[in-house]
Design an enzyme around this catalytic site. Structure first.
Site, PDB file in Angstrom:
ATOM      1  N   LYS A 183     -10.468 -13.809   1.950  1.00  0.00           N
ATOM      2  CA  LYS A 183     -10.221 -12.477   1.377  1.00  0.00           C
ATOM      3  C   LYS A 183     -11.344 -12.108   0.397  1.00  0.00           C
ATOM      4  O   LYS A 183     -11.843 -10.981   0.400  1.00  0.00           O
ATOM      5  CB  LYS A 183      -8.858 -12.452   0.667  1.00  0.00           C
ATOM      6  CG  LYS A 183      -7.693 -12.424   1.652  1.00  0.00           C
ATOM      7  CD  LYS A 183      -6.338 -12.676   1.010  1.00  0.00           C
ATOM      8  CE  LYS A 183      -5.289 -12.780   2.122  1.00  0.00           C
ATOM      9  NZ  LYS A 183      -3.956 -13.168   1.680  1.00  0.00           N
ATOM     10  N   GLN A 207      -0.793 -14.719  -3.503  1.00  0.00           N
ATOM     11  CA  GLN A 207      -0.836 -15.461  -2.243  1.00  0.00           C
ATOM     12  C   GLN A 207       0.476 -16.225  -2.056  1.00  0.00           C
ATOM     13  O   GLN A 207       0.889 -16.990  -2.925  1.00  0.00           O
ATOM     14  CB  GLN A 207      -2.034 -16.433  -2.254  1.00  0.00           C
ATOM     15  CG  GLN A 207      -2.258 -17.169  -0.960  1.00  0.00           C
ATOM     16  CD  GLN A 207      -2.649 -16.236   0.197  1.00  0.00           C
ATOM     17  OE1 GLN A 207      -3.433 -15.301   0.031  1.00  0.00           O
ATOM     18  NE2 GLN A 207      -2.077 -16.475   1.366  1.00  0.00           N
ATOM     19  N   ASP A 246      -0.236  -5.499  -0.867  1.00  0.00           N
ATOM     20  CA  ASP A 246       0.433  -6.200   0.236  1.00  0.00           C
ATOM     21  C   ASP A 246       1.634  -5.387   0.735  1.00  0.00           C
ATOM     22  O   ASP A 246       2.153  -5.643   1.821  1.00  0.00           O
ATOM     23  CB  ASP A 246       0.946  -7.581  -0.239  1.00  0.00           C
ATOM     24  CG  ASP A 246       0.095  -8.720   0.306  1.00  0.00           C
ATOM     25  OD1 ASP A 246      -0.659  -8.491   1.270  1.00  0.00           O
ATOM     26  OD2 ASP A 246       0.201  -9.845  -0.230  1.00  0.00           O
TER      27      ASP A 246
END
Ligand code: NDP
Length: 288
Positions: free
Chosen positions: A53, A97, A120
């Site tokens: 990422k 994460q 997200d």
């Protein structure tokens, strides 16, 4: 006849090139999009995902920073960090994460992220927005699938879409996005009886189960579009999806490979969501 392969790598490259122009435009106006990634513990897969990422951010011109916590860090330490990032003007997107260690409460952590920085799309507010058909941030993996369908001119409205899997990060948002585009959607789970009777009726079949090669050719309608989200490691170390690609490609109309299908799209859509978050800040500044 062999299916047309939907090449996620190529589409991801095209999308990144298109969105790079939007980054350049923001930078010209004095805003560099910024992403903060929090990682707790040293899960090897998570470490690789975070590294990828960060690299992708750097390639497109997004500023990024990683906040690392040991596996026995307290939830409060992580919440404190999120609070600071919520106020940090350099940061437009915040990503935690997953998975978090077992002593964390995922919902408490995710809902502490400012909704306008939840790139997200997992915050309950953003999930609610998606349910009502007014998505603020679309979760990255299903968003990537929608872009793959669009780029291949796969029509969705009026089609029967079957989603196998009901996780909060893939199956459920996938079903909602297909529904929002006018598909008739069926969601199957591990409890579904006679799975093949559903999958065989799918014009669009999206599989996200984490069960290697569980969808075989005889479970697919001839000419269907088959999207394989699964990533599984075989005993020989090779990656494969949830669809038996070799047999399925002989019957499907379109199919995504693993690797090189949905995978490259997920990180790409994270970049897009971060850029969208930064553009919204710029629009707000412009309105003042
Ligand atoms: P989860 O384990 O959270 O969910 C799996 C879902 O599949 C569950 O809803 C489960 O049903 C269902 N399921 C399991 N077995 C069967 C079966 N035999 N028949 C029908 N349904 C079944 O997984 P995720 O959604 O997080 O991920 C799914 C896969 O996608 C994994 O391989 C993961 O690695 C991959 N993935 C790939 C990404 C990418 O970028 N390409 C991103 C995210 C995930 P039930 O709810 O009843 O248990």
């Amino acid at each position: 006849m062999s299916a047309q392969i939907i090449d996620g790598k190529t589409i991801a490259g095209q999308v990144r090139a298109e969105w790079k122009l939007r980054v350049d435009n923001l930078i010209e106006k004095g805003i560099t999009p910024g992403l903060a990634v929090l990682i707790v513990g040293d899960d090897p897969a998570s470490t690789i995902y975070v590294r990828n990422k960060i690299k992708a951010c750097s390639n497109i011109g997004i500023y990024s920073e990683v906040h690392r916590f040991s596996g026995n860090a307290s939830q409060d330490e992580v919440l404190d960090c999120i609070k600071k990032l919520n106020r940090n003007e350099k940061i437009h997107g915040i990503l935690v994460q997953l998975p978090l260690p077992l002593h964390f409460k995922n919902d408490q952590v995710i809902t502490s992220i400012a909704t306008e920085k939840d790139v997200d799309g997992f915050h309950l507010y953003n999930v609610g927005a998606l349910v009502t058909g007014n998505a603020i941030f679309s979760p990255c993996t299903p968003y990537g699938v929608m872009v793959m369908l669009e780029k291949n001119n796969v029509s969705i409205e009026g089609q029967h879409a079957v989603v196998v899997g009901r996780s909060n990060i893939v199956g459920k948002p996938m079903a909602l996005m297909l529904l929002a585009q006018g598909a008739t959607v069926t969601v199957c789970t591990s409890k579904t009886k006679n799975l093949a009777s559903f999958t065989r009726n799918a014009d669009i079949l999206v599989v996200a189960t984490g069960r290697a090669k569980m969808i075989t050719a005889e479970m697919i309608k001839p000419g269907a579009t088959v999207i394989d989200v699964g990533i599984n490691r075989l005993p020989d170390g090779k990656l494969c999806g949830d669809v038996d690609f070799e047999s399925a490609k002989e019957i499907a109309g379109y199919i995504t490979p693993v690797p090189g299908g949905v995978g490259p799209m997920t990180i790409t859509m994270l970049l897009c969501n971060t850029i969208i978050a930064a553009e919204r800040v710029q629009t707000n500044i412009g309105q003042v």
